[in-house]
Design a protein around this motif. Structure first.
Motif, PDB file in Angstrom:
ATOM      1  N   UNK A 127    -127.533 -23.734 -28.247  1.00  0.00           N
ATOM      2  CA  UNK A 127    -126.743 -24.642 -29.080  1.00  0.00           C
ATOM      3  C   UNK A 127    -125.460 -23.993 -29.585  1.00  0.00           C
ATOM      4  N   UNK A 128    -125.528 -22.684 -29.890  1.00  0.00           N
ATOM      5  CA  UNK A 128    -124.340 -21.989 -30.387  1.00  0.00           C
ATOM      6  C   UNK A 128    -123.246 -21.944 -29.326  1.00  0.00           C
ATOM      7  N   UNK A 129    -123.626 -21.731 -28.085  1.00  0.00           N
ATOM      8  CA  UNK A 129    -122.643 -21.692 -27.006  1.00  0.00           C
ATOM      9  C   UNK A 129    -122.046 -23.081 -26.766  1.00  0.00           C
ATOM     10  N   UNK A 130    -122.876 -24.110 -26.830  1.00  0.00           N
ATOM     11  CA  UNK A 130    -122.375 -25.489 -26.703  1.00  0.00           C
ATOM     12  C   UNK A 130    -121.369 -25.768 -27.813  1.00  0.00           C
ATOM     13  N   UNK A 131    -121.734 -25.418 -29.048  1.00  0.00           N
ATOM     14  CA  UNK A 131    -120.848 -25.664 -30.196  1.00  0.00           C
ATOM     15  C   UNK A 131    -119.527 -24.926 -30.027  1.00  0.00           C
ATOM     16  N   UNK A 132    -119.565 -23.710 -29.525  1.00  0.00           N
ATOM     17  CA  UNK A 132    -118.332 -22.939 -29.321  1.00  0.00           C
ATOM     18  C   UNK A 132    -117.455 -23.577 -28.248  1.00  0.00           C
ATOM     19  N   UNK A 133    -118.065 -24.048 -27.171  1.00  0.00           N
ATOM     20  CA  UNK A 133    -117.297 -24.712 -26.118  1.00  0.00           C
ATOM     21  C   UNK A 133    -116.674 -26.003 -26.625  1.00  0.00           C
ATOM     22  N   UNK A 134    -117.440 -26.779 -27.367  1.00  0.00           N
ATOM     23  CA  UNK A 134    -116.912 -28.030 -27.928  1.00  0.00           C
ATOM     24  C   UNK A 134    -115.791 -27.738 -28.914  1.00  0.00           C
ATOM     25  N   UNK A 135    -115.953 -26.716 -29.715  1.00  0.00           N
ATOM     26  CA  UNK A 135    -114.891 -26.336 -30.654  1.00  0.00           C
ATOM     27  C   UNK A 135    -113.604 -26.002 -29.905  1.00  0.00           C
ATOM     28  N   UNK A 136    -113.731 -25.315 -28.778  1.00  0.00           N
ATOM     29  CA  UNK A 136    -112.556 -25.018 -27.957  1.00  0.00           C
ATOM     30  C   UNK A 136    -111.904 -26.280 -27.422  1.00  0.00           C
ATOM     31  N   UNK A 137    -112.711 -27.234 -26.992  1.00  0.00           N
ATOM     32  CA  UNK A 137    -112.179 -28.508 -26.498  1.00  0.00           C
ATOM     33  C   UNK A 137    -111.439 -29.222 -27.625  1.00  0.00           C
ATOM     34  N   UNK A 138    -112.049 -29.259 -28.802  1.00  0.00           N
ATOM     35  CA  UNK A 138    -111.444 -29.945 -29.947  1.00  0.00           C
ATOM     36  C   UNK A 138    -110.144 -29.285 -30.391  1.00  0.00           C
ATOM     37  N   UNK A 139    -110.129 -27.958 -30.439  1.00  0.00           N
ATOM     38  CA  UNK A 139    -108.965 -27.244 -30.957  1.00  0.00           C
ATOM     39  C   UNK A 139    -107.823 -27.166 -29.955  1.00  0.00           C
ATOM     40  N   UNK A 140    -108.154 -26.878 -28.697  1.00  0.00           N
ATOM     41  CA  UNK A 140    -107.107 -26.706 -27.695  1.00  0.00           C
ATOM     42  C   UNK A 140    -106.600 -28.041 -27.184  1.00  0.00           C
ATOM     43  N   UNK A 141    -107.508 -28.928 -26.844  1.00  0.00           N
ATOM     44  CA  UNK A 141    -107.141 -30.263 -26.404  1.00  0.00           C
ATOM     45  C   UNK A 141    -106.211 -30.327 -25.220  1.00  0.00           C
ATOM     46  N   UNK A 142    -106.031 -29.223 -24.526  1.00  0.00           N
ATOM     47  CA  UNK A 142    -105.112 -29.184 -23.388  1.00  0.00           C
ATOM     48  C   UNK A 142    -105.725 -29.938 -22.218  1.00  0.00           C
ATOM     49  N   UNK A 143    -105.052 -30.972 -21.769  1.00  0.00           N
ATOM     50  CA  UNK A 143    -105.528 -31.751 -20.642  1.00  0.00           C
ATOM     51  C   UNK A 143    -106.772 -32.571 -20.945  1.00  0.00           C
ATOM     52  N   UNK A 144    -107.074 -32.739 -22.217  1.00  0.00           N
ATOM     53  CA  UNK A 144    -108.276 -33.457 -22.615  1.00  0.00           C
ATOM     54  C   UNK A 144    -107.871 -34.745 -23.323  1.00  0.00           C
ATOM     55  N   UNK A 145    -108.312 -35.870 -22.778  1.00  0.00           N
ATOM     56  CA  UNK A 145    -108.111 -37.123 -23.482  1.00  0.00           C
ATOM     57  C   UNK A 145    -109.193 -37.287 -24.524  1.00  0.00           C
ATOM     58  N   UNK A 146    -108.897 -38.014 -25.577  1.00  0.00           N
ATOM     59  CA  UNK A 146    -109.924 -38.243 -26.586  1.00  0.00           C
ATOM     60  C   UNK A 146    -109.747 -39.612 -27.228  1.00  0.00           C
ATOM     61  N   UNK A 147    -110.833 -40.066 -27.828  1.00  0.00           N
ATOM     62  CA  UNK A 147    -110.821 -41.327 -28.563  1.00  0.00           C
ATOM     63  C   UNK A 147    -111.677 -41.147 -29.800  1.00  0.00           C
TER      64      UNK A 147
END
Length: 162
Positions: free
Chosen positions: A23-43
């Motif tokens: 779970x800690x690794x998942x949370x870290x990866x998601x945090x990277x997606x949220x913070x960097x947002x490079x090439x990531x669409x979101x809603x």
């Protein structure tokens, strides 16, 4: 209640999430997606994610309720995090297409009919016309997001945390 966000991610990022050791690794990866947002669409679905899920299923909040593909919009797919304090659900690109196609057929009246099935005692005091308008506005944004994600061949994760 926590705020919900959907992210469109590429296959490599999805694979890294699926391969995460805990779970800690998942949370870290998601945090990277949220913070960097490079090439990531979101809603952002804000707090409406709860009512959207209930409206598309059977009026309750649960992982297994309702029918595919509409039950996959919020809580469907592979659950990547175990626990009540944080949710991370992953939909593969093929499921994203299924969801996008199904959502396109949900008009205001259909979502309202689902909203009216919500158990008010289970949902809370916000139930009503104003909350439905808020739910509908967030749902329409989500329809556009899923169509764009499907057209791009993206995977989608849904996150919500305390």
């Amino acid at each position: 209640m926590s705020l919900g966000v959907h992210f469109a991610i590429d296959a490599e990022t999805a694979d890294r999430l699926l391969a995460a050791a805990d779970d800690d690794e998942v949370a870290a990866l998601v945090e990277g997606i949220e913070e960097e947002g490079i090439g990531v669409g979101h809603c952002d679905t804000d707090k409406a994610w709860d009512a959207i899920h209930r409206s598309l299923t059977d009026g309750y909040l649960g992982y297994a309720n309702g029918f595919y593909p509409l039950n996959a919009v919020i809580l469907g797919g592979v659950q990547l995090h175990e626990g009540d304090d944080y949710i991370v659900s992953l939909l593969t690109a093929d499921r994203v297409r299924d969801v996008a196609d199904a959502m396109a057929d949900v008009d205001r009246e259909a979502l309202k009919a689902g909203y009216d099935r919500i158990d008010v005692e289970d949902y809370g005091p916000n139930f009503g016309d104003e909350d439905f308008a808020y739910t509908w506005a967030n749902f329409t944004d989500l329809v556009v997001f899923f169509r764009q994600a499907a057209d791009a061949g993206s995977h989608v994760i849904f996150t919500v945390g305390q």
